[in-house]
Structures are given as structure tokens and as C-alpha cells.
Design an enzyme around this catalytic site. Sequence first.
Site, PDB file in Angstrom:
ATOM      1  N   ARG A 160       5.754  -4.508 -12.165  1.00  0.00           N
ATOM      2  CA  ARG A 160       4.775  -3.451 -12.082  1.00  0.00           C
ATOM      3  C   ARG A 160       5.357  -2.296 -11.388  1.00  0.00           C
ATOM      4  O   ARG A 160       5.248  -1.218 -12.068  1.00  0.00           O
ATOM      5  CB  ARG A 160       3.488  -3.912 -11.495  1.00  0.00           C
ATOM      6  CG  ARG A 160       2.391  -2.615 -11.516  1.00  0.00           C
ATOM      7  CD  ARG A 160       1.188  -2.992 -10.836  1.00  0.00           C
ATOM      8  NE  ARG A 160       0.689  -4.147 -10.742  1.00  0.00           N
ATOM      9  CZ  ARG A 160       0.275  -4.817 -11.850  1.00  0.00           C
ATOM     10  NH1 ARG A 160      -0.004  -4.146 -12.896  1.00  0.00           N
ATOM     11  NH2 ARG A 160      -0.373  -6.093 -11.846  1.00  0.00           N
ATOM     12  N   TYR A 161       6.031  -2.524 -10.182  1.00  0.00           N
ATOM     13  CA  TYR A 161       6.376  -1.512  -9.229  1.00  0.00           C
ATOM     14  C   TYR A 161       7.847  -1.197  -9.731  1.00  0.00           C
ATOM     15  O   TYR A 161       8.558  -2.155  -9.938  1.00  0.00           O
ATOM     16  CB  TYR A 161       6.164  -1.588  -7.799  1.00  0.00           C
ATOM     17  CG  TYR A 161       4.883  -1.807  -7.491  1.00  0.00           C
ATOM     18  CD1 TYR A 161       3.964  -0.733  -7.604  1.00  0.00           C
ATOM     19  CD2 TYR A 161       4.148  -3.330  -7.217  1.00  0.00           C
ATOM     20  CE1 TYR A 161       2.510  -0.892  -7.042  1.00  0.00           C
ATOM     21  CE2 TYR A 161       2.832  -3.178  -6.886  1.00  0.00           C
ATOM     22  CZ  TYR A 161       2.037  -2.025  -6.726  1.00  0.00           C
ATOM     23  OH  TYR A 161       0.681  -2.348  -6.612  1.00  0.00           O
ATOM     24  N   CYS A 201      -8.618 -22.068  -3.957  1.00  0.00           N
ATOM     25  CA  CYS A 201      -9.480 -21.004  -3.422  1.00  0.00           C
ATOM     26  C   CYS A 201     -10.346 -20.657  -4.591  1.00  0.00           C
ATOM     27  O   CYS A 201      -9.801 -19.972  -5.471  1.00  0.00           O
ATOM     28  CB  CYS A 201      -8.769 -19.897  -3.062  1.00  0.00           C
ATOM     29  SG  CYS A 201      -7.536 -19.995  -1.711  1.00  0.00           S
ATOM     30  N   CYS A 215      -9.723 -17.309  -6.509  1.00  0.00           N
ATOM     31  CA  CYS A 215      -8.224 -17.158  -7.023  1.00  0.00           C
ATOM     32  C   CYS A 215      -7.972 -16.299  -7.943  1.00  0.00           C
ATOM     33  O   CYS A 215      -8.622 -16.148  -8.950  1.00  0.00           O
ATOM     34  CB  CYS A 215      -7.701 -18.433  -7.442  1.00  0.00           C
ATOM     35  SG  CYS A 215      -6.124 -18.335  -7.953  1.00  0.00           S
ATOM     36  N   ASP A 222     -10.826  -9.256  -6.506  1.00  0.00           N
ATOM     37  CA  ASP A 222     -10.502  -8.874  -7.794  1.00  0.00           C
ATOM     38  C   ASP A 222     -11.564  -9.294  -8.677  1.00  0.00           C
ATOM     39  O   ASP A 222     -12.406 -10.335  -8.443  1.00  0.00           O
ATOM     40  CB  ASP A 222      -9.155  -9.677  -8.250  1.00  0.00           C
ATOM     41  CG  ASP A 222      -7.829  -9.165  -7.510  1.00  0.00           C
ATOM     42  OD1 ASP A 222      -8.047  -7.780  -7.325  1.00  0.00           O
ATOM     43  OD2 ASP A 222      -7.122  -9.868  -7.272  1.00  0.00           O
ATOM     44  N   ASP A 241      -7.018  -3.678  -6.080  1.00  0.00           N
ATOM     45  CA  ASP A 241      -6.174  -3.821  -7.215  1.00  0.00           C
ATOM     46  C   ASP A 241      -6.829  -3.000  -8.237  1.00  0.00           C
ATOM     47  O   ASP A 241      -7.896  -3.610  -8.899  1.00  0.00           O
ATOM     48  CB  ASP A 241      -5.622  -5.398  -7.382  1.00  0.00           C
ATOM     49  CG  ASP A 241      -4.251  -5.590  -7.377  1.00  0.00           C
ATOM     50  OD1 ASP A 241      -3.551  -4.819  -8.268  1.00  0.00           O
ATOM     51  OD2 ASP A 241      -3.741  -6.313  -6.696  1.00  0.00           O
ATOM     52  N   LYS A 261      -2.058  -2.049  -6.408  1.00  0.00           N
ATOM     53  CA  LYS A 261      -2.936  -1.685  -5.311  1.00  0.00           C
ATOM     54  C   LYS A 261      -3.363  -0.199  -4.828  1.00  0.00           C
ATOM     55  O   LYS A 261      -2.218   0.407  -4.764  1.00  0.00           O
ATOM     56  CB  LYS A 261      -2.065  -2.452  -4.182  1.00  0.00           C
ATOM     57  CG  LYS A 261      -1.883  -3.832  -4.352  1.00  0.00           C
ATOM     58  CD  LYS A 261      -1.009  -4.628  -3.103  1.00  0.00           C
ATOM     59  CE  LYS A 261      -0.705  -6.046  -3.557  1.00  0.00           C
ATOM     60  NZ  LYS A 261       0.283  -6.229  -4.449  1.00  0.00           N
TER      61      LYS A 261
HETATM   62  C1  LIG Z   1       1.272  -7.110  -4.505  1.00  0.00           C
HETATM   63  C2  LIG Z   1       2.202  -6.984  -5.318  1.00  0.00           C
HETATM   64  C3  LIG Z   1       3.417  -6.520  -5.058  1.00  0.00           C
HETATM   65  C4  LIG Z   1       3.695  -6.202  -3.708  1.00  0.00           C
HETATM   66  O1  LIG Z   1       3.403  -5.126  -3.301  1.00  0.00           O
HETATM   67  P1  LIG Z   1       3.634  -4.469  -1.905  1.00  0.00           P
HETATM   68  O2  LIG Z   1       2.709  -3.425  -1.773  1.00  0.00           O
HETATM   69  O3  LIG Z   1       5.002  -4.112  -1.730  1.00  0.00           O
HETATM   70  O4  LIG Z   1       3.381  -5.600  -0.823  1.00  0.00           O
HETATM   71  C5  LIG Z   1       4.296  -6.491  -6.312  1.00  0.00           C
HETATM   72  N1  LIG Z   1       4.276  -6.670  -7.280  1.00  0.00           N
HETATM   73  C6  LIG Z   1       2.985  -7.270  -7.787  1.00  0.00           C
HETATM   74  C7  LIG Z   1       2.661  -7.185  -9.402  1.00  0.00           C
HETATM   75  C8  LIG Z   1       2.011  -7.159  -6.776  1.00  0.00           C
HETATM   76  O5  LIG Z   1       0.607  -7.336  -7.293  1.00  0.00           O
END
Ligand SMILES: *Cc1c(COP(=O)(O)O)cnc(C)c1O
Length: 382
Positions: free
Chosen positions: A119-120, A136, A139, A300, A337, A344
Site C-alpha cells: 500500500r505504501y 482475538c 481480529c 477497524d 486505518d 493509517k
Molecule cells: C501498518 C502497515 C504497514 C506499516 O506501517 P508503518 O506505519 O510503517 O508501521 C505497511 N503496510 C500495510 C499494508 C500496513 O497496514
Amino acid sequence: MSHLSFTSPAPGYWAGQNVLASDWNSTKWQLKNRVSSLADIERHLTLSDEERAGILLTGTKLATAITPHYFNLIHPTDPDCPIRRQVIPRIEETHTDPSEMADPCGEDAHMPVPGLVHRYPDRVLFLVTDRCASYCRYCTRSRVVSGVSDQKLETQWDMAIDYLKRTPQVRDVLLSGGDPLLFSDAKLEKLLARLHAIPHIQFLRIGSRIPIFLPQRITPELCEMLRNFHPLFVSIHCNHPAELTSEVRDALGRLADAGVVMGNQSVLLDKVNDSVETQKELVQKLLMCRVRPYYLYQGDLIQGTSHLRTKIAKGIEIIEGLRGHTSGYAIPQYVVDGPGGGGKIPLNPQYIVESTDERTVLRNYEGREFVYPEAQVTPVLD
Ligand SMILES: *Cc1c(COP(=O)(O)O)cnc(C)c1O
């Protein structure tokens, strides 16, 4: 009740008999003796009608399984016990709110190869297994975790590693699932070695609740193996100070001594940790265990979890109750999220009272106001 001490409740006593320390301390024994059926649970706990129905009706949504270690922390009669609410199903789980989704974080739509969420720009989430030591009830991945629902996690390690090799912008790989520390040392070592060998990957992280559910798994041998893969971070998942028992503290100590950098990701849960006092105890105990509180997640929008979610205002109130009142190192970032795949998003209390080109009026943790003048253009001669 104060949980600031790190006591464990009678670790050797289980199911009405004394358990050999060699059994209690064995990962295999803890996993084999997980509590999962109604009969098992009722042998130890007095259940409410809501819980009994929940246990009977949620079996095709998310499995019930609780390690003896964690089960021992549950209050035998109180249905509002914060440990109990995290792992014992309730009838409310069968209710799906219209806003709830199977995949609220939009992970399935962001997988270039099965099991790898990209995603990032510079980091990925690698879902390596669908199993955990205990489950959990809130989850975030209940659509695939525990193996009882229709959707299965289709993780493809070879394809994922090929993708990472040809995607140089990825510098950070987060292993999650399921719980990667459920693998044997040998299996985990092989996976870490393959990822560690990719030149552009700068660091690896493991997301795991095993230190909390199954501290017995954090053996000296595991820690020795993990040492070979630095820089290695582990994000644990601890929600309540009572989860930090002496066994958990010692397991976290072994990881810290092995040079593993640890953060905690907790989830804000109704009647579990939705007060400033509980959160303050939690974060202060975490620091004593050399774990830095990392994120506090707003729940979530998972199907069947509305009874565990709080209002967003509650999270803001908690952060406001921590900032200034305890060590800065103890304060996690509160995040939501973004539903549908926004990633996030940080949420913070508002400390800016008023802002103009000339000045910003701020308030501090006590509510006192301070004026910060903005730098003005310095007059230049001629
Ligand atoms: C949480 C998450 C990360 C890591 O995010 P950070 O803010 O760097 O800890 C990476 N990819 C996905 C899809 C996530 O949900």
C-alpha cells in the site's frame, strides 16, 4: 485493581491439577492444550448466556483458541474481565453493523501477489501464515485468519520473494499474518534469510502476539537465531497491563537482550482498555519491559465487532490524558486505518487554539495558553 506488578497467576496449576514445569514451559504443550470448545471453557469459567451463545454460534467466523498461559489470566466469573472480552466470543459477534466490512482496510485490493500487501511506496506487509497461538475476537483479518471461514489466505512465498527482488523501492518488510513466530525456528530462519539476502531491503519487522499469548515460545534458541537478522524489529500486541506477567516480562527481556527493537501495537477496545488509567499503566509497564508503545489503533470496522469499538473521541481523550502526564516515550500514536484502504491516519488532540500569519496560540497539557510568534521578515538594509 492495580496491575503494576508483574505477577503470573499460579502458572503450574491448570485444569484442576498441577502441571509439570517442563510441560507448562513447553510451546508444544501450550498449543496442544489450548482451550477451544464450550465444554473446555465451561470447566474453568462461569459463562454468561451471551458468551455461551457466542461460543456456539461463531465457529464459522473465527475459531476460538486460547493458550493455557493466557487463559489463566481470565477472571473465572466476571464477564466484563478485560482479558475475557478479548478472546471469549459473545453473541454480539453475530450482528453485522451496516458500516462493517470483511476487509475494512482494503488489503485484498492492494496485493500485487497473493499474501503481499503493498500500500505504501517503500514498505510491504507480508502475510506469511493464517494461524495464531490464540484468536482475538476483534481480529482485523478474521476473514482469513484461523482457517474456519470460506475465504482462505493464499500466501505465495516464492512469488512474494520474486516480487520483492524486482521491486527496489521496498526497503522495509513487515511479516505478519497470522503470527510468524508460530513457525519453527528452522522455518522462520529460512524465510528471514531469503528476505535478508535482498540487497535493497534495509530492515525486517515481525508483528506477533506470541510474546503475550505464548511467552514460552521466546526461547534462548529463537533469540540466538533472530540475532543474525539485524536490524530486526518486533511489534508486539499488548492491550492491557494484566497481560504483562512475569513470564511475559522475561520473554520480552530475552528479545531485548538479543538486540531486537520492540514496539507495541494496541487496539482501543470497549471495556478492555478504554480509560486513561488503564492505558497509563499499560504504557508504563511496557517501557519497563523495554517495549516502546508504537500505535494505538482505533478498532477497524470488522464485521461483528461493534460491541468492542469505542468512539474516536475516547482515543483522543486517552492521548490527551497521557501527553504531559507521563514520559513521552510511553505515548503511542493514535491511528485509524482509513476505511476502504486509506492506510493509517494519525489522530491527535488539538493543541492549536488559534493561528494567524503572525502568531499561533497553543495550549499545553494543563490547559494553559501560550503565544508563539511566527518569524517575521527581517528588514534588510538597502
Ligand atoms: C501498518 C502497515 C504497514 C506499516 O506501517 P508503518 O506505519 O510503517 O508501521 C505497511 N503496510 C500495510 C499494508 C500496513 O497496514
